[in-house]
Design a protein around this motif. Structure first.
Motif, PDB file in Angstrom:
ATOM      1  N   PRO A   1      78.295 -20.114 -30.545  1.00 25.69           N
ATOM      2  CA  PRO A   1      79.660 -19.446 -30.399  1.00 25.69           C
ATOM      3  C   PRO A   1      80.429 -19.881 -29.704  1.00 25.69           C
ATOM      4  O   PRO A   1      80.124 -20.433 -28.839  1.00 25.69           O
ATOM      5  CB  PRO A   1      79.257 -17.542 -30.160  1.00 25.69           C
ATOM      6  CG  PRO A   1      77.862 -18.133 -29.357  1.00 25.69           C
ATOM      7  CD  PRO A   1      77.360 -19.626 -30.336  1.00 25.69           C
ATOM      8  N   ILE A   2      81.920 -19.829 -29.245  1.00 20.90           N
ATOM      9  CA  ILE A   2      82.885 -20.352 -27.827  1.00 20.90           C
ATOM     10  C   ILE A   2      82.322 -19.915 -26.676  1.00 20.90           C
ATOM     11  O   ILE A   2      82.284 -20.922 -25.888  1.00 20.90           O
ATOM     12  CB  ILE A   2      84.005 -20.161 -28.294  1.00 20.90           C
ATOM     13  CG1 ILE A   2      84.163 -18.481 -28.284  1.00 20.90           C
ATOM     14  CG2 ILE A   2      84.703 -20.442 -29.662  1.00 20.90           C
ATOM     15  CD1 ILE A   2      85.850 -17.881 -28.818  1.00 20.90           C
ATOM     16  N   ALA A   3      82.169 -18.771 -26.637  1.00 22.17           N
ATOM     17  CA  ALA A   3      81.392 -18.297 -24.753  1.00 22.17           C
ATOM     18  C   ALA A   3      79.423 -18.299 -25.766  1.00 22.17           C
ATOM     19  O   ALA A   3      79.381 -16.870 -25.371  1.00 22.17           O
ATOM     20  CB  ALA A   3      82.098 -16.933 -24.879  1.00 22.17           C
ATOM     21  N   ASP A   4      78.888 -18.944 -25.504  1.00 20.62           N
ATOM     22  CA  ASP A   4      77.325 -19.026 -25.242  1.00 20.62           C
ATOM     23  C   ASP A   4      76.718 -18.404 -24.172  1.00 20.62           C
ATOM     24  O   ASP A   4      76.988 -17.924 -23.622  1.00 20.62           O
ATOM     25  CB  ASP A   4      76.675 -20.129 -26.374  1.00 20.62           C
ATOM     26  CG  ASP A   4      76.806 -21.258 -25.185  1.00 20.62           C
ATOM     27  OD1 ASP A   4      77.597 -21.089 -24.305  1.00 20.62           O
ATOM     28  OD2 ASP A   4      75.980 -22.240 -25.471  1.00 20.62           O
ATOM     29  N   ILE A   5      75.766 -17.809 -24.390  1.00 24.49           N
ATOM     30  CA  ILE A   5      74.853 -17.253 -23.361  1.00 24.49           C
ATOM     31  C   ILE A   5      74.476 -18.495 -22.018  1.00 24.49           C
ATOM     32  O   ILE A   5      74.654 -17.879 -21.195  1.00 24.49           O
ATOM     33  CB  ILE A   5      73.320 -16.552 -24.312  1.00 24.49           C
ATOM     34  CG1 ILE A   5      72.704 -15.731 -23.123  1.00 24.49           C
ATOM     35  CG2 ILE A   5      72.132 -18.078 -24.292  1.00 24.49           C
ATOM     36  CD1 ILE A   5      73.231 -15.117 -22.756  1.00 24.49           C
ATOM     37  N   GLU A   6      74.582 -19.496 -22.008  1.00 25.60           N
ATOM     38  CA  GLU A   6      73.702 -20.265 -21.310  1.00 25.60           C
ATOM     39  C   GLU A   6      75.275 -20.552 -20.813  1.00 25.60           C
ATOM     40  O   GLU A   6      75.544 -20.752 -19.282  1.00 25.60           O
ATOM     41  CB  GLU A   6      73.804 -21.966 -21.817  1.00 25.60           C
ATOM     42  CG  GLU A   6      73.161 -22.935 -20.950  1.00 25.60           C
ATOM     43  CD  GLU A   6      73.320 -24.724 -21.263  1.00 25.60           C
ATOM     44  OE1 GLU A   6      73.219 -25.055 -20.662  1.00 25.60           O
ATOM     45  OE2 GLU A   6      72.732 -24.218 -22.618  1.00 25.60           O
ATOM     46  N   MET A   7      76.831 -20.517 -21.078  1.00 25.10           N
ATOM     47  CA  MET A   7      77.716 -20.370 -20.215  1.00 25.10           C
ATOM     48  C   MET A   7      77.743 -19.244 -19.458  1.00 25.10           C
ATOM     49  O   MET A   7      78.467 -18.927 -18.331  1.00 25.10           O
ATOM     50  CB  MET A   7      78.830 -20.959 -21.510  1.00 25.10           C
ATOM     51  CG  MET A   7      79.871 -20.462 -21.129  1.00 25.10           C
ATOM     52  SD  MET A   7      81.776 -21.014 -21.556  1.00 25.10           S
ATOM     53  CE  MET A   7      80.993 -22.476 -23.043  1.00 25.10           C
ATOM     54  N   GLY A   8      77.534 -18.113 -20.025  1.00 20.72           N
ATOM     55  CA  GLY A   8      77.574 -16.789 -19.182  1.00 20.72           C
ATOM     56  C   GLY A   8      76.817 -16.995 -18.316  1.00 20.72           C
ATOM     57  O   GLY A   8      77.097 -15.954 -17.109  1.00 20.72           O
ATOM     58  N   HIS A   9      75.630 -17.657 -18.875  1.00 21.44           N
ATOM     59  CA  HIS A   9      74.323 -17.633 -17.418  1.00 21.44           C
ATOM     60  C   HIS A   9      75.435 -17.978 -16.077  1.00 21.44           C
ATOM     61  O   HIS A   9      74.847 -17.738 -14.985  1.00 21.44           O
ATOM     62  CB  HIS A   9      73.010 -18.300 -17.513  1.00 21.44           C
ATOM     63  CG  HIS A   9      71.441 -18.154 -16.492  1.00 21.44           C
ATOM     64  ND1 HIS A   9      71.059 -17.157 -16.032  1.00 21.44           N
ATOM     65  CD2 HIS A   9      71.809 -19.760 -16.481  1.00 21.44           C
ATOM     66  CE1 HIS A   9      70.533 -18.106 -15.913  1.00 21.44           C
ATOM     67  NE2 HIS A   9      70.795 -19.392 -15.529  1.00 21.44           N
ATOM     68  N   ARG A  10      75.447 -19.637 -16.448  1.00 18.16           N
ATOM     69  CA  ARG A  10      76.126 -20.475 -15.376  1.00 18.16           C
ATOM     70  C   ARG A  10      77.312 -19.936 -15.164  1.00 18.16           C
ATOM     71  O   ARG A  10      77.361 -19.642 -12.953  1.00 18.16           O
ATOM     72  CB  ARG A  10      76.016 -21.438 -15.894  1.00 18.16           C
ATOM     73  CG  ARG A  10      75.457 -22.763 -16.661  1.00 18.16           C
ATOM     74  CD  ARG A  10      75.076 -24.039 -16.143  1.00 18.16           C
ATOM     75  NE  ARG A  10      74.275 -24.816 -17.245  1.00 18.16           N
ATOM     76  CZ  ARG A  10      72.898 -24.849 -16.435  1.00 18.16           C
ATOM     77  NH1 ARG A  10      72.150 -24.564 -15.197  1.00 18.16           N
ATOM     78  NH2 ARG A  10      72.063 -25.539 -16.979  1.00 18.16           N
TER      79      ARG A  10
END
Length: 75
Positions: free
Chosen positions: A16-25
């Motif tokens: 996805p364009i906003a994946d979980i790793e990006m949200g975590h960081r």
């Protein structure tokens, strides 16, 4: 748009364009900013181990929270 992209990625198996790793960081940075503000300290963060390398024990206490009984975090 995020929900539509998320559902499309479930079907297509794409990232996805906003994946979980990006949200975590991004949320980790906000959390560290709050810890630095509350402790009034400059913090050093090790990205690989996700632990403080510079900071007092008071700042380290602000990274976690004690759970009320009977709740616990098991990893």
């Amino acid at each position: 748009d995020h929900w539509a992209n998320f559902l499309a990625c479930i079907k297509s198996r794409q990232r996805p364009i906003a994946d979980i790793e990006m949200g975590h960081r991004s949320s980790t940075r906000c959390h560290l900013a709050n810890v630095a503000y509350r402790s009034q300290e400059r913090l050093g963060w090790d990205v690989a181990s996700e632990q403080l390398r510079e900071g007092s024990s008071e700042a380290k206490k602000l990274l976690n929270r004690e759970y009320r009984a009977p709740w616990k975090l098991s990893v």
